[in-house]
Design a protein around this motif. Structure first.
Motif, mmCIF file in Angstrom:
data_model
loop_
_atom_site.group_PDB
_atom_site.id
_atom_site.type_symbol
_atom_site.label_atom_id
_atom_site.label_comp_id
_atom_site.label_asym_id
_atom_site.label_seq_id
_atom_site.Cartn_x
_atom_site.Cartn_y
_atom_site.Cartn_z
ATOM 1 N N GLY A 1 -7.267 9.734 -12.735
ATOM 2 C CA GLY A 1 -8.410 8.514 -13.074
ATOM 3 C C GLY A 1 -7.892 7.248 -12.867
ATOM 4 N N LEU A 2 -8.769 6.522 -13.327
ATOM 5 C CA LEU A 2 -8.408 5.049 -13.117
ATOM 6 C C LEU A 2 -7.385 4.619 -14.206
ATOM 7 C CD1 LEU A 2 -9.212 2.170 -11.733
ATOM 8 C CD2 LEU A 2 -10.859 1.853 -13.492
ATOM 9 N N THR A 3 -7.466 5.123 -15.181
ATOM 10 C CA THR A 3 -6.462 4.676 -16.513
ATOM 11 C C THR A 3 -5.113 5.135 -16.171
ATOM 12 O OG1 THR A 3 -8.235 4.790 -18.163
ATOM 13 C CG2 THR A 3 -5.725 4.683 -18.753
ATOM 14 N N LYS A 4 -5.160 6.148 -15.758
ATOM 15 C CA LYS A 4 -3.855 7.030 -15.259
ATOM 16 C C LYS A 4 -3.236 6.128 -13.706
ATOM 17 C CE LYS A 4 -2.052 10.123 -16.692
ATOM 18 N NZ LYS A 4 -1.257 10.190 -17.956
ATOM 19 N N CYS A 5 -4.013 5.991 -12.859
ATOM 20 C CA CYS A 5 -3.706 5.240 -11.728
ATOM 21 C C CYS A 5 -3.025 3.778 -12.047
ATOM 22 C CB CYS A 5 -4.967 5.302 -10.897
ATOM 23 S SG CYS A 5 -4.618 4.575 -9.335
ATOM 24 N N ASN A 6 -3.844 3.252 -12.993
ATOM 25 C CA ASN A 6 -3.308 1.922 -13.169
ATOM 26 C C ASN A 6 -1.794 1.887 -13.820
ATOM 27 O OD1 ASN A 6 -5.371 0.374 -12.349
ATOM 28 N ND2 ASN A 6 -6.285 0.425 -14.290
ATOM 29 N N GLU A 7 -1.719 3.053 -14.755
ATOM 30 C CA GLU A 7 -0.311 3.151 -15.215
ATOM 31 C C GLU A 7 0.643 3.434 -13.994
ATOM 32 O OE1 GLU A 7 -0.375 5.822 -18.424
ATOM 33 O OE2 GLU A 7 -1.218 4.730 -19.811
ATOM 34 N N MET A 8 0.495 4.133 -13.292
ATOM 35 C CA MET A 8 1.155 4.483 -12.016
ATOM 36 C C MET A 8 1.340 3.368 -11.413
ATOM 37 S SD MET A 8 -0.983 7.921 -10.848
ATOM 38 C CE MET A 8 -0.621 8.085 -9.151
ATOM 39 N N ALA A 9 0.437 2.490 -11.010
ATOM 40 C CA ALA A 9 0.613 1.131 -9.959
ATOM 41 C C ALA A 9 1.453 0.194 -11.089
ATOM 42 C CB ALA A 9 -0.811 0.673 -9.917
ATOM 43 N N ALA A 10 1.372 0.333 -12.500
ATOM 44 C CA ALA A 10 2.296 -0.610 -13.148
ATOM 45 C C ALA A 10 3.700 -0.111 -13.301
ATOM 46 C CB ALA A 10 1.772 -0.492 -14.661
ATOM 47 N N GLN A 11 4.082 1.137 -13.100
ATOM 48 C CA GLN A 11 5.339 1.580 -12.840
ATOM 49 C C GLN A 11 5.943 1.116 -11.622
ATOM 50 O OE1 GLN A 11 4.411 5.900 -14.326
ATOM 51 N NE2 GLN A 11 6.501 5.755 -14.087
ATOM 52 N N LEU B 1 -2.738 1.980 -4.542
ATOM 53 C CA LEU B 1 -2.335 3.277 -4.426
ATOM 54 C C LEU B 1 -3.533 4.147 -3.569
ATOM 55 C CD1 LEU B 1 -0.802 4.357 -7.918
ATOM 56 C CD2 LEU B 1 0.383 3.607 -5.961
ATOM 57 N N GLN B 2 -3.083 4.768 -2.553
ATOM 58 C CA GLN B 2 -4.096 5.788 -1.985
ATOM 59 C C GLN B 2 -3.756 7.243 -1.798
ATOM 60 O OE1 GLN B 2 -4.025 4.329 1.973
ATOM 61 N NE2 GLN B 2 -5.014 2.232 1.460
ATOM 62 N N ALA B 3 -4.574 8.133 -1.890
ATOM 63 C CA ALA B 3 -4.442 9.499 -1.524
ATOM 64 C C ALA B 3 -5.694 10.225 -0.948
ATOM 65 C CB ALA B 3 -4.122 10.474 -3.095
ATOM 66 N N SER B 4 -5.413 11.362 -0.202
ATOM 67 C CA SER B 4 -6.313 11.848 0.433
ATOM 68 C C SER B 4 -7.182 10.972 1.531
ATOM 69 C CB SER B 4 -7.215 12.874 -0.251
ATOM 70 O OG SER B 4 -6.402 13.708 -1.082
ATOM 71 N N ASN B 5 -6.657 9.695 1.875
ATOM 72 C CA ASN B 5 -7.093 8.716 2.653
ATOM 73 C C ASN B 5 -8.492 8.009 1.928
ATOM 74 O OD1 ASN B 5 -5.812 9.380 5.185
ATOM 75 N ND2 ASN B 5 -7.085 11.386 5.503
ATOM 76 N N THR C 1 0.756 -1.288 -0.193
ATOM 77 C CA THR C 1 -0.015 -0.097 -0.081
ATOM 78 C C THR C 1 0.898 1.128 -0.101
ATOM 79 O OG1 THR C 1 -1.704 -1.235 1.196
ATOM 80 C CG2 THR C 1 -1.918 1.264 1.208
ATOM 81 N N VAL C 2 0.585 2.128 -0.911
ATOM 82 C CA VAL C 2 1.490 3.247 -1.094
ATOM 83 C C VAL C 2 0.644 4.534 -0.963
ATOM 84 C CG1 VAL C 2 3.110 4.571 -2.556
ATOM 85 C CG2 VAL C 2 2.942 1.971 -2.605
ATOM 86 N N PRO C 3 0.718 5.098 0.146
ATOM 87 C CA PRO C 3 -0.209 6.462 0.527
ATOM 88 C C PRO C 3 0.557 7.564 -0.290
ATOM 89 C CG PRO C 3 0.606 5.470 2.556
ATOM 90 C CD PRO C 3 1.277 4.749 1.440
ATOM 91 N N LEU C 4 -0.110 8.442 -1.125
ATOM 92 C CA LEU C 4 0.762 9.566 -1.923
ATOM 93 C C LEU C 4 0.002 10.957 -1.422
ATOM 94 C CD1 LEU C 4 0.325 7.968 -5.365
ATOM 95 C CD2 LEU C 4 2.379 7.993 -3.971
ATOM 96 N N ASN C 5 0.557 11.944 -1.738
ATOM 97 C CA ASN C 5 0.116 13.129 -1.310
ATOM 98 C C ASN C 5 -1.114 13.700 -2.096
ATOM 99 O OD1 ASN C 5 1.404 13.922 -3.619
ATOM 100 N ND2 ASN C 5 2.980 15.262 -2.596
ATOM 101 N N ALA C 6 -1.376 14.735 -1.965
ATOM 102 C CA ALA C 6 -2.576 15.394 -2.465
ATOM 103 C C ALA C 6 -2.412 15.438 -4.004
ATOM 104 C CB ALA C 6 -3.086 16.585 -1.789
#
Length: 578
Positions: free
Chosen positions: A247-257, A274-278, A236-241
């Protein structure tokens, strides 16, 4: 010794190589200047996360100004210390030493490795505290310095991943994942180090041709200092604001990286959340990550290809133990045109071959019987060695080849393997291209460059400018050496996302086969078994497939952990797609 009972077999326990660890020791009371300097240098090689013990050897002012993360200088041996006669007397209030050694490499503030040569000489100045009477260092070189053995013990190379941005990919296709190797301290929370490094962005050399899906300014959430997987192998990776609105597509790319990056460090990460803003942004597992982006090491070719005794293109199933090859479908497999070298497109639908005299480049389908046609380019070189190199395909279906004609040397690119060639710019290239191989990501190219009696293996960055007109401007920039010690390169091939296998020799040395990283460092894998008379080598980015070579014994192959075995006696030019 037992004196009764039956005999029972037991499994032997393999010998475990213990990892040497260095624990930093604070300065002892009334330590002399030489002991202070030596203690400081030893503390630099410890696993102290923030070098707190090393800072105890410094004055308060020096400790606040010193940035150990600025760089790491690697010397052949540990730094030697020489007292500076002009630096004062040991019984006075100041003293200085000069650190010396032979430089091997420099790791910069981005954790990027680069080979270095030349003498190292930096001064360390000490002063005696008037109140305590203790010697402390008040002047020192930037970063840290250590010997090669300490560097290999303390640091490990890891690939972080971004997406190719300079390749002309069709809309809707997967982005190509590009490996960006960096060095991190192996026992100082490397997982968190790698996440922070990934979020900080690509290294300067790779930055012009890749993009990150993480929004600019994304960091770990405030207060998060360490990351660990749970008992289900989920990280689990908490990120800042900054990442809260993706969006989901961009988030999936972030998680793939993240998944691609962390899987090169440890197999213990199966999923990333991936988490952000709780709140949860997305969850991605390893299997789903392969559908988000194309990664060379995950692409498994269907076949291994080579030329048979009649100079026809033939193939056998990739990874199989078969020794009988079948001609490929299409004109290059019928034997109508004798070939000296070949390359197969990454989708295995098209092949390019250089004629037996090295003059003409032919392109033919492997899914139809269309006639071969005329060569798409003809070299005017007077000898075979002054004509066309073995071609290479990139991930977007573009074909690369170099013309070695001394009167008109050039690097050529055929868009989609057809049409008029684009002459590729090579600013700063000093020498003639002798062979080439494009990486699976399409943004890096390995070149063997010859100048005089010396050859160098260089890795360049492929930049494209599609706004300049109908025909894009393509340039290979900032070529850097991957094998600074070798003076002759016989053959080479990509053998991973950031690794090559090379056959060559040092000055007045014997032929050797080894793996090298694109940054010029040596990977932590054993070199392939020696093989006599290697003329050509072929490897796949998928490291599970056998290494294949053309040697004095014909076409031979070696599976991981195995030995060289003969495939066929009559055969040349082995290649995997690419």
């Amino acid at each position: 010794m037992p004196d009764n009972g039956d005999l029972r077999g037991v499994e032997s326990t393999p010998r475990q190589d213990t990892q040497v660890r260095v624990f930093a020791v604070p300065p002892r009371e009334d330590a002399a200047p030489p002991d202070i300097v030596q203690g400081f240098l030893e503390a630099l090689t410890s696993d102290d996360p923030h070098y707190e013990t090393a800072k105890l050897y410094l004055t308060k002012a020096a400790a606040s100004e010193w940035d150990p993360e600025a760089s790491t200088t690697v010397l052949a041996d540990g730094p030697a210390t020489t007292a500076d006669p002009a630096g004062g007397r040991e019984d006075g209030t100041d003293y200085s030493f000069t650190l010396t050694g032979d430089r091997i490499a420099l790791v910069d503030s981005q954790q990027s490795y680069a080979p270095a040569v030349g003498d190292y000489a930096r001064q360390v100045h000490l002063t005696k505290d008037q109140k305590t009477g203790q010697w402390r260092i008040d002047g020192l070189p930037p970063g840290v310095v250590m010997g090669q053995s300490d560097f290999q013990r303390n640091y490990t190379s890891v690939n972080k991943y971004y997406f190719a941005s300079n390749a002309a990919a069709e809309s809707g296709t997967q982005p190509a994942a590009v490996a960006d190797p960096v060095y991190v301290r192996r026992r100082v929370d490397p997982m968190t180090q790698m996440v922070n490094s990934l979020l900080a962005g690509p290294t300067t050399w790779l930055d012009p041709v890749v993009r990150s899906s993480f929004p600019s300014g994304t960091e770990l959430a405030k207060g998060v200092t360490s990351l660990t997987t749970d008992d289900q192998n989920k990280l689990t990776v908490p990120l800042n604001a900054k990442a809260a609105q993706v969006g989901l597509t961009k988030c999936n790319e972030m998680a793939a990286q993240l998944l691609f990056t962390l899987r090169t460090l440890t197999p213990a990460v199966d999923r990333v959340e991936l988490q952000a803003s709780n709140r949860q942004l997305c969850v991605l597992n390893e299997e789903s990550a392969e559908t988000v982006a194309a990664r060379g090491s995950a692409e498994r070719p269907d076949y291994l290809y080579f030329l048979d005794g009649e100079h026809r293109l033939v193939r056998i199933a990739g990874g199989s133990k078969e020794t009988s090859a079948d001609p490929v479908p299409g004109p290059l497999g019928t034997g109508g045109r004798a070939l000296r070298s070949v390359a197969v497109s990454r989708d295995e639908s098209t092949a390019a071959g250089v004629g037996i005299d090295g003059k003409g480049l032919y392109i033919g389908s492997m899914v139809s019987d269309d006639p071969l046609g005329e060569p798409v380019v003809v070299s005017q070189g007077k000898t075979e060695d002054d004509r066309l190199t073995t071609p290479s395909w990139d991930t977007h279906g573009d074909l690369w080849v170099a013309d070695r004609d001394p009167g008109h040397p050039r690097l050529l690119l055929f868009q989609n393997g057809e049409g008029e060639p684009i002459e590729v710019g090579t600013p700063g290239l000093d020498g003639r291209i002798d062979s080439l191989k494009v990486a699976a990501d399409g943004v890096r190219i390995a070149l063997v460059v010859e100048k005089g009696n010396r050859q160098s293996l260089l890795v360049g960055r492929i930049e494209r400018d599609d706004k300049a007109g109908e025909q894009p401007v393509v340039t290979v920039r900032e070529m850097r050496s991957a094998t600074p010690k070798l003076s002759q390169i016989t053959t080479m091939s990509w053998a991973g996302d950031s690794r090559l296998v090379v056959v060559g020799r040092e000055q007045e040395g014997v032929q050797q086969m080894s793996y090298v990283q694109v940054d010029g460092s040596v990977p932590e894998v054993p070199a392939p078994d020696a093989l006599t008379g290697v003329k050509e080598i072929a490897a796949s980015e998928d490291e599970r497939l056998p290494l294949v070579a053309y040697s004095e014994d014909g076409i031979v192959r070696m599976a991981t952990g195995g030995q060289w075995q003969k495939v066929v006696k009559e055969g040349t030019s082995p290649v995997y797609p690419g």
